[in-house]
Each structure stands twice: as structure tokens, then as C-alpha cells.
Scaffold this active site. Structure first.
Site, short mmCIF file in Angstrom:
data_model
loop_
_atom_site.label_atom_id
_atom_site.label_comp_id
_atom_site.label_asym_id
_atom_site.label_seq_id
_atom_site.Cartn_x
_atom_site.Cartn_y
_atom_site.Cartn_z
N LYS A 9 0.82 -1.20 0.00
CA LYS A 9 0.00 0.00 0.00
C LYS A 9 0.86 1.27 0.00
CE LYS A 9 -3.76 -2.25 2.55
NZ LYS A 9 -4.56 -2.16 3.79
N TYR A 49 -12.57 -2.23 -3.09
CA TYR A 49 -13.11 -2.16 -1.73
C TYR A 49 -14.63 -2.16 -1.70
CZ TYR A 49 -8.41 -1.35 0.08
OH TYR A 49 -7.09 -1.48 0.42
N ASN A 112 -1.55 -0.04 7.25
CA ASN A 112 -1.02 -1.34 7.66
C ASN A 112 -0.19 -2.02 6.57
OD1 ASN A 112 -2.96 -2.33 5.93
ND2 ASN A 112 -4.23 -3.22 7.53
N HIS A 115 -1.89 -5.44 1.59
CA HIS A 115 -3.17 -6.12 1.42
C HIS A 115 -2.88 -7.54 0.98
CE1 HIS A 115 -7.23 -7.06 0.09
NE2 HIS A 115 -6.66 -7.59 -0.98
N GLU A 126 -9.77 -10.05 -7.24
CA GLU A 126 -8.78 -8.98 -7.15
C GLU A 126 -7.72 -9.08 -8.23
OE1 GLU A 126 -9.44 -8.31 -2.36
OE2 GLU A 126 -7.74 -9.53 -3.03
#
Length: 150
Positions: A9, A49, A112, A115, A126
Site C-alpha cells: 500500500k 473495496y 497497515n 493487502h 482482485e
């Protein structure tokens, strides 16, 4: 062999952790089948998302994931979905164990670093959002016989 989707990310890119994160997967013996350094459009972010649409954090999530480049990846290996998720660590930094990407480098649930698809269905969806079929490279990793001795 199973395939999964993973993504470093924006915070992982901006903090200069790409090499460190990738090294963990390579050292484990996981094959890289595709990679793409890219900016995610709002449209792609919303598709990615979609399960979170309507949740209180949705707009912040979209804003974050489109704020800076990401490194989208397809990994391949036996039980790779579960293995990549374990190496990534729990989403919440206080629950992420030391030795995982999030346990070692993350202090925030939103920032974080990585993914990782949570199921075969998510991985397939995805992967198809981020990669065309011809962008996924099918090749023999010569170390595979040392990783999967069966």
C-alpha cells in the site's frame, strides 16, 4: 498451484519498505507471477473495496489507497493464500505478531502496509481487477523443487 493477490500500500511505498516486504515472500519460497507499480484510480479503488461500501471508514480507505503509488502483485504457490496472509499478519497492529510485515512495521489499522486476499474467490476477483491474463507470467521457478520436495 494456487494464486493470490497482494499489494504493498501507499505507506509501504512511502516508507521505503518494498524490498524488505518482498524479500520476506521470496525467502519463504513464494513465486512472483506478476507485479505492477501503479496509481490506483478512484474507480478501481471502489471496485477493489466494494465490500466496505457504506462503512464509516470507506471514504478514508479510498482516499488513502489512491494517495500514492502501490505495488500490485500476484503470488503463486501451494496454499499461497493462507501463507501470504500469515506473513502479512493480522490487520490490527496490536494483534499482528512479531515476524509478520504488520507486526514488525505497522502501528495503525488503516496504514497497515499490505493487502492480502482472504479467500480463493477474493484472490480471483482482485487479480482480475488489477491484471490482464497475459500480464501473469507462467514460468518454472527453479528453486521450486527445493521448496516443494514432493
Amino acid at each position: 498451484m494456487e494464486k493470490t493477490f497482494s499489494m504493498i500500500k501507499p505507506d509501504g511505498i512511502q516508507r521505503g519498505l518494498v524490498g524488505e516486504i518482498l524479500q520476506r515472500f521470496e525467502k519463504k519460497g513464494i513465486k512472483i507471477a506478476a507485479m505492477k507499480f501503479m496509481m490506483i484510480s478512484r474507480e478501481l479503488a471502489e471496485k477493489h473495496y466494494t465490500a466496505h461500501k457504506g462503512k464509516v471508514f470507506y471514504d478514508d480507505l479510498i482516499r488513502f489507497i489512491t494517495s500514492s503509488p502501490v505495488l500490485a502483485m500476484v503470488f503463486e504457490g501451494e496454499d499461497v493464500i493462507n501463507i501470504v496472509r500469515k506473513l502479512a499478519g493480522a490487520t490490527s497492529p496490536e494483534a499482528a505478531l512479531p515476524g509478520t510485515v504488520r507486526g514488525d512495521y505497522s502501528l495503525d489499522v488503516e496504514y497497515n502496509l499490505i493487502h492480502a486476499s482472504d479467500s480463493k474467490e477474493s484472490a480471483e476477483r482482485e487479480i482480475s481487477l488489477f491484471f490482464r491474463e497475459e500480464e501473469i507470467i507462467n514460468y518454472e521457478l527453479i528453486t521450486a523443487k527445493w521448496v516443494y520436495p514432493k
